[in-house]
Design a protein around this motif. Structure first.
Motif, PDB file in Angstrom:
ATOM      1  N   ASN A 121       1.070 -10.018   3.496  1.00  0.00           N
ATOM      2  CA  ASN A 121       0.236  -9.070   2.726  1.00  0.00           C
ATOM      3  C   ASN A 121       0.995  -8.183   2.075  1.00  0.00           C
ATOM      4  N   LYS A 122       0.485  -7.775   0.904  1.00  0.00           N
ATOM      5  CA  LYS A 122       1.069  -6.780   0.180  1.00  0.00           C
ATOM      6  C   LYS A 122      -0.255  -5.574  -0.211  1.00  0.00           C
ATOM      7  N   THR A 123       0.024  -4.336   0.196  1.00  0.00           N
ATOM      8  CA  THR A 123      -0.865  -3.369  -0.563  1.00  0.00           C
ATOM      9  C   THR A 123      -0.461  -2.428  -1.368  1.00  0.00           C
ATOM     10  N   ILE A 124      -1.186  -2.230  -2.254  1.00  0.00           N
ATOM     11  CA  ILE A 124      -0.688  -1.224  -3.634  1.00  0.00           C
ATOM     12  C   ILE A 124      -1.658   0.017  -3.497  1.00  0.00           C
ATOM     13  N   TYR A 125      -1.073   1.080  -3.333  1.00  0.00           N
ATOM     14  CA  TYR A 125      -1.903   2.468  -3.300  1.00  0.00           C
ATOM     15  C   TYR A 125      -1.796   3.135  -4.257  1.00  0.00           C
TER      16      TYR A 125
ATOM     17  N   LYS B 211      -3.558   9.489  -5.622  1.00  0.00           N
ATOM     18  CA  LYS B 211      -4.391  10.090  -4.602  1.00  0.00           C
ATOM     19  C   LYS B 211      -3.900   9.316  -3.166  1.00  0.00           C
ATOM     20  N   PRO B 212      -3.091   9.912  -2.532  1.00  0.00           N
ATOM     21  CA  PRO B 212      -2.288   9.373  -1.322  1.00  0.00           C
ATOM     22  C   PRO B 212      -3.251   8.657  -0.399  1.00  0.00           C
ATOM     23  N   LEU B 213      -2.912   7.739   0.128  1.00  0.00           N
ATOM     24  CA  LEU B 213      -3.495   6.633   0.931  1.00  0.00           C
ATOM     25  C   LEU B 213      -4.872   6.067   0.440  1.00  0.00           C
ATOM     26  N   VAL B 214      -5.077   5.931  -0.949  1.00  0.00           N
ATOM     27  CA  VAL B 214      -6.184   5.491  -1.276  1.00  0.00           C
ATOM     28  C   VAL B 214      -5.609   4.192  -2.011  1.00  0.00           C
ATOM     29  N   LEU B 215      -6.421   3.049  -1.599  1.00  0.00           N
ATOM     30  CA  LEU B 215      -6.046   1.756  -1.991  1.00  0.00           C
ATOM     31  C   LEU B 215      -6.405   1.299  -3.431  1.00  0.00           C
ATOM     32  N   LEU B 216      -5.586   0.529  -4.163  1.00  0.00           N
ATOM     33  CA  LEU B 216      -5.803   0.153  -5.446  1.00  0.00           C
ATOM     34  C   LEU B 216      -6.011  -1.493  -5.429  1.00  0.00           C
TER      35      LEU B 216
END
Length: 143
Positions: A60-64, A68-73
């Protein structure tokens, strides 16, 4: 990861209390990389979760959102071959707007969202190659 801490959604180095830039990792005692996060000036940019195995493979890869810190893209899920099989896209406020699923790098499912409700076109490609599209508004099917 043990050498950093979070304060007001920003990550700092424990040793000198400065904003952290770099990669923080979590490893098992045997050295297997489990998870890592990339930061710039204390703001998380991305994170990777790895499969448990001898090779270093992202599951899993998550891009933020860097503004806006800790907000998902975006979120990407990978199979054992390293191919993406699911992608979730979010708007600048972290609200889900699109879900896409792939099989052998070919789009097989796509649905537009407004948060948790389907809102837009849902596209499906079945195993026989037949395409279907259904329109939704605020979670309800449009006839």
């Amino acid at each position: 990861m043990k050498e950093t801490y979070i304060d007001n959604n920003l990550v700092y180095q424990s040793i000198n209390d400065k904003l952290f830039t770099g990669i923080a990792q979590k490893k098992r005692k045997n050295g297997h990389l489990v998870y890592e996060e990339e930061y710039e000036n204390g703001i998380i940019l991305s994170s990777n979760l790895y499969y448990n195995g001898k090779e270093k493979r992202v599951s899993n890869k998550t891009i933020y959102n860097p503004n806006k810190p800790l907000v998902l893209l975006q979120e990407h899920k990978y199979d054992l071959k390293g191919e993406i099989f699911e992608t979730v896209t979010y708007n600048n406020d972290g609200i889900k707007i699109l879900l896409e699923q792939f099989e052998k790098e070919k789009l097989t499912y796509s649905c537009q969202y407004l948060g948790k409700k389907k809102n837009g076109i849902e596209y499906c490609l079945n195993k026989n190659g037949v395409e279907t599209q259904i329109e939704y508004r605020n979670g309800k099917k449009v006839k």
